[in-house]
Design a protein around this motif. Structure first.
Motif, short mmCIF file in Angstrom:
data_model
loop_
_atom_site.label_atom_id
_atom_site.label_comp_id
_atom_site.label_asym_id
_atom_site.label_seq_id
_atom_site.Cartn_x
_atom_site.Cartn_y
_atom_site.Cartn_z
N VAL A 4 11.18 5.21 -1.88
CA VAL A 4 10.16 4.92 -0.88
C VAL A 4 10.42 5.83 0.33
O VAL A 4 11.47 5.74 0.96
CB VAL A 4 10.19 3.44 -0.44
CG1 VAL A 4 9.06 3.15 0.53
CG2 VAL A 4 10.12 2.52 -1.64
N GLY A 7 0.79 -1.22 0.00
CA GLY A 7 0.00 0.00 0.00
C GLY A 7 0.82 1.27 0.00
O GLY A 7 0.28 2.36 -0.24
N GLN A 8 2.15 1.17 0.23
CA GLN A 8 2.98 2.37 0.23
C GLN A 8 3.06 2.99 -1.17
O GLN A 8 3.16 2.28 -2.16
CB GLN A 8 4.40 2.03 0.70
CG GLN A 8 4.55 1.98 2.21
CD GLN A 8 5.95 1.58 2.62
OE1 GLN A 8 6.56 0.74 1.99
NE2 GLN A 8 6.45 2.17 3.69
N GLN A 9 3.01 4.32 -1.21
CA GLN A 9 3.15 5.04 -2.47
C GLN A 9 4.64 5.27 -2.73
O GLN A 9 5.38 5.66 -1.83
CB GLN A 9 2.41 6.37 -2.40
CG GLN A 9 0.92 6.23 -2.12
CD GLN A 9 0.21 5.39 -3.16
OE1 GLN A 9 0.28 5.67 -4.35
NE2 GLN A 9 -0.49 4.35 -2.71
N ALA A 44 5.52 -3.75 -7.26
CA ALA A 44 4.76 -2.50 -7.33
C ALA A 44 4.02 -2.42 -8.65
O ALA A 44 4.40 -3.06 -9.64
CB ALA A 44 5.68 -1.30 -7.17
N ALA A 75 4.11 7.67 -10.53
CA ALA A 75 3.56 7.20 -9.25
C ALA A 75 3.23 5.72 -9.34
O ALA A 75 2.74 5.22 -10.36
CB ALA A 75 2.31 7.99 -8.90
N ALA A 130 0.43 3.60 -11.09
CA ALA A 130 -0.90 4.16 -10.86
C ALA A 130 -1.66 4.33 -12.17
O ALA A 130 -2.89 4.25 -12.20
CB ALA A 130 -0.79 5.50 -10.14
N SER A 172 2.48 2.02 -6.49
CA SER A 172 2.23 1.58 -5.11
C SER A 172 2.68 0.14 -4.95
O SER A 172 2.65 -0.65 -5.90
CB SER A 172 0.75 1.71 -4.76
OG SER A 172 -0.04 0.91 -5.62
N VAL A 215 2.24 -3.53 -4.11
CA VAL A 215 1.08 -4.42 -4.08
C VAL A 215 1.41 -5.77 -3.45
O VAL A 215 0.51 -6.54 -3.08
CB VAL A 215 0.51 -4.64 -5.49
CG1 VAL A 215 -0.02 -3.33 -6.07
CG2 VAL A 215 1.56 -5.24 -6.44
#
Length: 383
Positions: A305, A250-252, A286, A266, A289, A268, A270
């Protein structure tokens, strides 16, 4: 013979050469391998005058919340479910190919044309069956009327019903076969029977491989093309052991390629594989987006990160000194004696530096102001 200064490196080498006794000594710091004048350890003693001049202050390991930026690297890959092999439902000869390797296509676009007499036969069978089914329907209606007036037996009507049902089932099956090869059965008539069928793109994407050529005969099991759906692009990133607990689902993150580091996209996290491999790293996956043409399968990529409010332990920056690419702190032993201790540092900001494996310094007094002066004194003593 004139006096010569002996460098720390030369003294260290001498100490190593003298240790060839067959026993492997425990790893020591560069200072511990050096013979100092009158001493063999990595401590320094200050006189009262020196103590007053240096102005030493003490601190200890502290708990802090810090922000951390982790730089990850890896490769862009495609999820298996987004890699497609395209084949023809029925065999035939390749009449034309309308794409090239690497070309972009859109959903529904004609990729190739396949030709074979069996396509004609399938359409013919459908039209003949449709005519027979209509005749059977009319006969069934007539037999029902005759049966009402008892001019026809029940058996004759049942036979007519069975014939109609059988032809109706056959017609439905042929209709589905035509649908699969892209022919609309409802609009089919004797004037538009064709010998060719089109191979359509199932999604919008890129051509990875073309495995056939014009004129080649193909079977239904043969792969014609391999296609990539860019919507399935995943970024497989290496996460080193020291950073593993800071990377979470969940981190962007911000992603960029080596060719264009200023262009960041961008994404995230997963997935994080809960296993450290032999190389000392785990794998995080990841997803972008949004679609980004900058990234393609197999490209090496980097990711930033940012970890906010990370709970850690460390010391003020001025407590830590560096020598020969290693970091050290000075422990107060009491009675104006100070021992240099090697440490491994982590993240840092304008005031504070993280100490990894900080338990070795727990409950110990560490020099804050004056640490650099102690390093210079220790170095001069060694020389």
């Amino acid at each position: 013979m004139p006096l010569r200064k002996i460098s720390i490196y030369s003294l260290g080498l001498a100490a190593v050469l003298s240790s060839c006794s067959g026993k492997k000594e425990q790893e020591k710091t560069v200072y511990e391998n050096t013979k100092f004048a009158g001493q063999h350890d990595n401590t320094v003693h200050l006189s009262d005058q020196q103590l007053q001049s240096v102005g030493i202050t003490l601190t200890s390991i502290q708990d802090r919340k810090m922000e951390k930026q982790i730089i990850l690297n890896g490769k862009a890959e495609i999820a298996p479910s987004y890699l497609s092999s395209v084949s023809s439902i029925m065999g035939g000869h390749i009449k034309s190919i309308n794409i090239i390797n690497g070309s972009h296509f859109t959903k529904g676009q004609i990729l190739a044309v396949v030709e074979d007499p069996q396509f004609i036969q399938l359409q013919q069978d459908y039209l003949v069956t449709r005519a027979q089914q209509e005749a059977a329907r009319l006969n069934l209606d007539r037999q029902k009327d005759l049966n009402i007036s008892k001019a026809s037996s029940d058996k004759t009507m049942q036979t007519a019903q069975a014939d109609y049902s059988m032809l109706n089932a056959t017609l439905k099956g042929l209709e589905e076969k035509l649908k699969i090869i892209g022919i609309n059965a409802k609009g089919l008539h004797t004037g538009n029977i064709r010998s060719k069928i089109n191979i359509h793109a199932p999604f919008t994407g890129f051509v990875s491989k073309i495995l056939v050529n014009n004129g080649q005969y193909i079977n239904p099991a043969d792969t014609l093309f391999e296609l990539i759906n860019p919507a399935g692009l995943l970024l497989e990133l290496k996460v080193f052991e020291n950073d593993f607990n800071d990377v979470k689902i969940g981190q962007q993150i911000a992603v960029y390629s080596n060719q264009n580091p200023e262009v960041k996209a961008a994404a995230s996290i997963v997935s994080v594989v809960p296993a450290i491999e032999n190389g000392g790293s785990a794998t995080a996956v990841a997803k972008l987006a949004s679609s980004h043409s900058e990234f393609v399968k197999g490209m090496y990529i980097n990711a930033e990160v940012n970890v906010s409010n990370r709970y850690t332990q460390g010391l003020p920056n001025e407590s830590i000194v560096s020598f020969e690419n290693k970091n050290y702190v000075f422990e107060d032993l009491g009675q104006s004696n100070y021992k240099m201790v090697p440490v491994t540092t982590g993240i840092t900001d304008s005031q504070f530096t993280e100490i990894l494996k900080a338990d070795i310094l727990k409950h110990k007094k560490i020099v804050c102001k004056g640490a650099y002066s102690l390093l210079m004194m220790l170095k001069n003593k060694a020389e």
